[in-house]
Design a protein around this motif. Structure first.
Motif, PDB file in Angstrom:
ATOM      1  N   PRO A   1       1.456   3.379   1.993  1.00 41.67           N
ATOM      2  CA  PRO A   1       0.162   5.343   2.383  1.00 41.67           C
ATOM      3  C   PRO A   1       0.445   5.819   2.256  1.00 41.67           C
ATOM      4  CG  PRO A   1       0.070   3.518   4.492  1.00 41.67           C
ATOM      5  CD  PRO A   1       1.133   2.814   2.980  1.00 41.67           C
TER       6      PRO A   1
ATOM      7  N   ILE B   1      -6.664   4.888  -1.183  1.00 38.36           N
ATOM      8  CA  ILE B   1      -5.203   4.537  -0.026  1.00 38.36           C
ATOM      9  C   ILE B   1      -4.486   5.184  -1.360  1.00 38.36           C
ATOM     10  CG2 ILE B   1      -3.270   3.993   1.554  1.00 38.36           C
ATOM     11  CD1 ILE B   1      -5.792   2.372   2.830  1.00 38.36           C
TER      12      ILE B   1
ATOM     13  N   ILE C   1     -10.759  -4.553   0.705  1.00 37.43           N
ATOM     14  CA  ILE C   1      -9.819  -3.443  -0.483  1.00 37.43           C
ATOM     15  C   ILE C   1      -9.408  -4.481  -1.735  1.00 37.43           C
ATOM     16  CG2 ILE C   1      -7.580  -4.697   0.760  1.00 37.43           C
ATOM     17  CD1 ILE C   1      -6.333  -1.745   0.950  1.00 37.43           C
TER      18      ILE C   1
ATOM     19  N   SER D   1      -2.171   8.387   7.251  1.00 34.29           N
ATOM     20  CA  SER D   1      -2.531   7.316   6.548  1.00 34.29           C
ATOM     21  C   SER D   1      -2.249   5.884   7.297  1.00 34.29           C
ATOM     22  CB  SER D   1      -2.050   7.703   4.767  1.00 34.29           C
ATOM     23  OG  SER D   1      -2.103   8.956   3.907  1.00 34.29           O
ATOM     24  N   LYS D   2      -1.187   6.029   6.709  1.00 33.23           N
ATOM     25  CA  LYS D   2      -0.818   5.040   7.625  1.00 33.23           C
ATOM     26  C   LYS D   2      -1.646   4.564   8.884  1.00 33.23           C
ATOM     27  CE  LYS D   2       3.222   1.778   8.925  1.00 33.23           C
ATOM     28  NZ  LYS D   2       4.349   1.767   8.944  1.00 33.23           N
TER      29      LYS D   2
ATOM     30  N   LEU E   1       0.533  -1.069  -0.203  1.00 35.72           N
ATOM     31  CA  LEU E   1       0.016  -0.276  -0.146  1.00 35.72           C
ATOM     32  C   LEU E   1       0.972   1.181   0.055  1.00 35.72           C
ATOM     33  CD1 LEU E   1      -2.643  -1.127   2.687  1.00 35.72           C
ATOM     34  CD2 LEU E   1      -2.591  -0.924   0.103  1.00 35.72           C
TER      35      LEU E   1
ATOM     36  N   ALA F   1      -4.823   2.591   7.376  1.00 35.47           N
ATOM     37  CA  ALA F   1      -3.924   1.691   6.465  1.00 35.47           C
ATOM     38  C   ALA F   1      -4.225   0.837   7.892  1.00 35.47           C
ATOM     39  CB  ALA F   1      -3.432   1.800   5.574  1.00 35.47           C
TER      40      ALA F   1
END
Length: 661
Positions: A134, A160, A205, A235-236, A132, A239
């Motif tokens: 992120p 994301i 996801i 963001s992390k 990801l 996620a």
């Protein structure tokens, strides 16, 4: 002065117990972030707060769903437990690997001694989070899709964004929350179960290009992307929490705990000071979620429009002249060959025409599989376009309005009218969402999507308030036919309305009158009694009916023409089920024909619906309902209407003011 907190010798010799006591001393169990991680929510009225997560395996304490303190203690202890063989092989996740965001936050508060923790690689999580990568978060709004009950109000998901700037944005991942419904469930079954929380809802996801293909291309839904002011660390955290939620579920409710509501909980995790879910106590609608985020100062950084395949086609057709449009349609319908399409136009205009044919071909293929001949003609266009070294169409402004520009989803309506039964006052409330006469800005033009509208009326001549109209669901989808496609328009209405009932005077009612005359009584004495009996029996009564009706047909419209004056006309055939206290047979199901037509210009709109019901197949008189109306919108959330209604034995006209919220 407070008494300092002291550890006993026994406590200090047990570091895990020390962490537990420190967590309680800091009141971590009642902190905002811990509540967000456990998805706790205070009740609307009375009672204790509890988690909205319904999967019990999410909690480490047996009472974790209702006792955040016991879950806090159980979580701290679980981090230090010796991993099993399954957990070492990651066929089963140790709490350190299953709850990475819980651990990160608690470690930031308690500073765990890492030498005391088990040595685990958590490869599954680390590989996942690295994929990801992120760095940013976008809220995505997928526009309305009237052919799917799950998407009548649009849909929200989160994207994301990756920190890898060299990677295409469509390779990012999207977070989705949806009901896990059985494929064989009908639209009605889905609606009923969705309203009652009959499905589990799961976070999932997907690669973003998968959702672009599903929404933009297959379902022809526009995507609006709202980039949020959330950095890589925020963001992390989001996620990592999505990872934690992957093994659990929420009871899915169509209006409340839906895609919009639970995605807001993720945004709150990125910015805990926001209390977005508190704004929605009864229902949460995707467009309202977009508006709420935009109301938060500085939260939305940028807005991007990703047009659907049909919107791209509309944009291209608006830039072609009449002769070029004719070539597009003639070629698609097999009435013109490619050399004729390419004839008598410069290279750039030929490129525009071919680009339009290619988009139109993709749109047709999303509706129906191409035949081998159609595939051959499509490939010929691709080949010819590759020979032209001219740029594609320049980027065009949206042909549709963004969702935040639409009126509020809820409505209060106050009316005063005159009718066959005299004057009346009326109050109506609609939780969601849009009807035929409403301003179409931000909505599907000339559509109706209503859930639970209720209309209460008080006639001046009557003492009591009466139910004039109500619906469980009411949908009107008017998709216009074009030279490229012939979609079917439809309407559905399940609920109640009012009509006039008038009995036919039966012959046997005259027997007592005739017997009196035969017995020698004067007719002038019997006539008033007979006449009163006849009038009482044949008097028209206003009655409430239970209805279930549906129909389908074709629509002609210029909604995609770019004109400021828009119009639509739809003719549909279907059936109407009606039940009331006057039909001894119970519910009668009769054929019906319906016309829906209207035009709009700026803040004004005219509309007319006319329906004819053939109840004569049961020996009753046919019925009809004609509803004309005109609407003016002085502002986005205020409208004024003049409406009428014409039914058998009944007429009315009313003036109303509506307020949206």
């Amino acid at each position: 002065m407070g008494v300092p907190f002291l550890f006993s010798q026994e406590q200090t010799s047990d570091p895990i117990l020390s962490y537990e006591n420190s967590a309680l001393e800091k009141n971590l169990d009642s902190s905002r972030y811990w509540s967000l991680l456990l998805h706790y929510r205070d009740p609307i009225f009375l009672g204790k707060s509890k988690s909205e997560i319904d999967g019990k395996d999410f909690f480490l304490s047996p009472n974790g769903h209702k006792d955040p303190k016991s879950e806090l203690i159980a979580t701290i202890r679980s981090f230090f437990k010796t991993p099993t063989e399954e957990e070492l092989g990651e066929t089963k996740l140790h709490p350190l690997c299953k709850y990475p965001e819980r651990f990160r936050w608690l470690d930031s508060q308690l500073r765990f001694d890492k030498s005391l923790l088990p040595s685990l690689k958590c490869e599954r999580y680390n590989n996942w989070i690295q994929a990801l990568n992120p760095a940013s978060i976008k809220l995505i709004f997928a526009s309305f899709y009237l052919n799917n009950p799950a998407s009548l109000f649009g849909h929200n998901l989160l994207k994301i964004g990756s920190e890898n700037s060299s990677r295409s944005e469509i390779l990012d991942y999207a977070v989705n929350f949806a009901a896990n419904n059985a494929p064989e469930d009908s639209a009605l079954a889905y609606t009923i179960k969705g309203l009652a929380g009959g499905y589990p809802g799961y976070f999932s996801i997907f690669p973003y290009y998968y959702k672009i293909n599903e929404y933009n291309d297959i379902e022809s839904r526009d995507l609006w992307e709202y980039e949020l002011e959330l950095g890589p660390e925020d963001s992390k955290r989001i996620a990592s929490h999505v990872w934690e939620l992957g093994s659990t579920y929420f009871d899915y409710f169509f209006f409340d705990e839906n895609c919009s509501y639970h995605l807001l909980s993720l945004v709150e995790l990125g910015k805990p000071e926001l209390r977005l879910r508190d704004q929605f106590n009864l229902y949460t609608i995707p467009t309202d979620t977009v508006k709420l985020l935009l109301e938060q100062e500085g939260l939305v950084r940028k807005k991007t429009y990703r047009p659907s395949l049909s919107s791209k086609l509309d944009q291209k057709l608006l830039l072609l002249d009449a002769q070029e449009k004719r070539k597009v349609f003639e070629y698609l319908n097999g009435n013109m060959d490619l050399p004729e399409v390419l004839d008598a136009s410069d290279g750039q205009r030929r490129a525009y025409v071919l680009d339009t044919i290619l988009d139109a071909g993709r749109y047709q293929q999303s509706l129906k599989t191409y035949s081998p001949e159609q595939e051959r003609r499509y490939r010929n266009v691709l080949l010819e376009r590759s020979k032209l070294q001219f740029p594609p169409f320049p980027e065009q402004p949206p042909t549709v309005s963004p969702p935040e520009e639409g009126h509020g989803s809820g409505r209060l309506k106050f009316s005063r009218g005159e009718s066959t039964l005299g004057g009346y006052s009326e109050f109506a409330i609609r939780p969601a969402y849009h009807d035929f006469l409403n301003n179409d800005r931000g909505y599907v033009p000339f559509s109706t999507i209503e859930y639970f509208p209720v209309v209460l009326r008080k006639y001046d001549s009557q003492k009591n308030l009466a139910l004039e109209e109500a619906s469980l669901v009411k949908i009107l989808s008017l998709s216009p036919i074009t030279p490229i496609s012939t979609p079917v328009s439809f309407f559905v209405d399940v609920g109640a309305d009012s009509s006039m009932i008038k009995r036919e005077y039966q012959n046997e009612k005259t027997l007592s009158y005739l017997a009196g005359i035969s017995a020698g009584m004067s007719s002038w004495l019997l006539q008033p009694v007979y006449q009163k009996d006849r009038e009482d029996y044949t008097k028209a009564y206003r009655t409430t009916n239970f209805n279930a009706e549906a129909g389908g047909g074709l629509t002609f419209s210029n909604v995609n023409s770019g004109s400021s004056l828009l119009w639509t006309f739809s003719f549909q055939l279907g059936g109407k089920g009606r039940a009331n206290g006057y039909y001894p047979e119970g519910m009668l199901i009769a054929p019906q024909a319906a016309v829906f037509t209207g035009c709009s210009f700026g803040d004004w709109k005219l509309g007319l619906s006319a329906q004819y019901f053939a109840f004569s197949i049961y020996g009753y008189k046919d019925d009809f309902k004609v509803s004309p109306g005109i609407r003016y919108s002085p502002s986005r959330n205020i409208e004024i209407r003049l409406e009428g209604k014409l039914q058998k034995y009944y007429e009315e006209a009313q003036l109303s003011v509506s307020v949206f919220f």
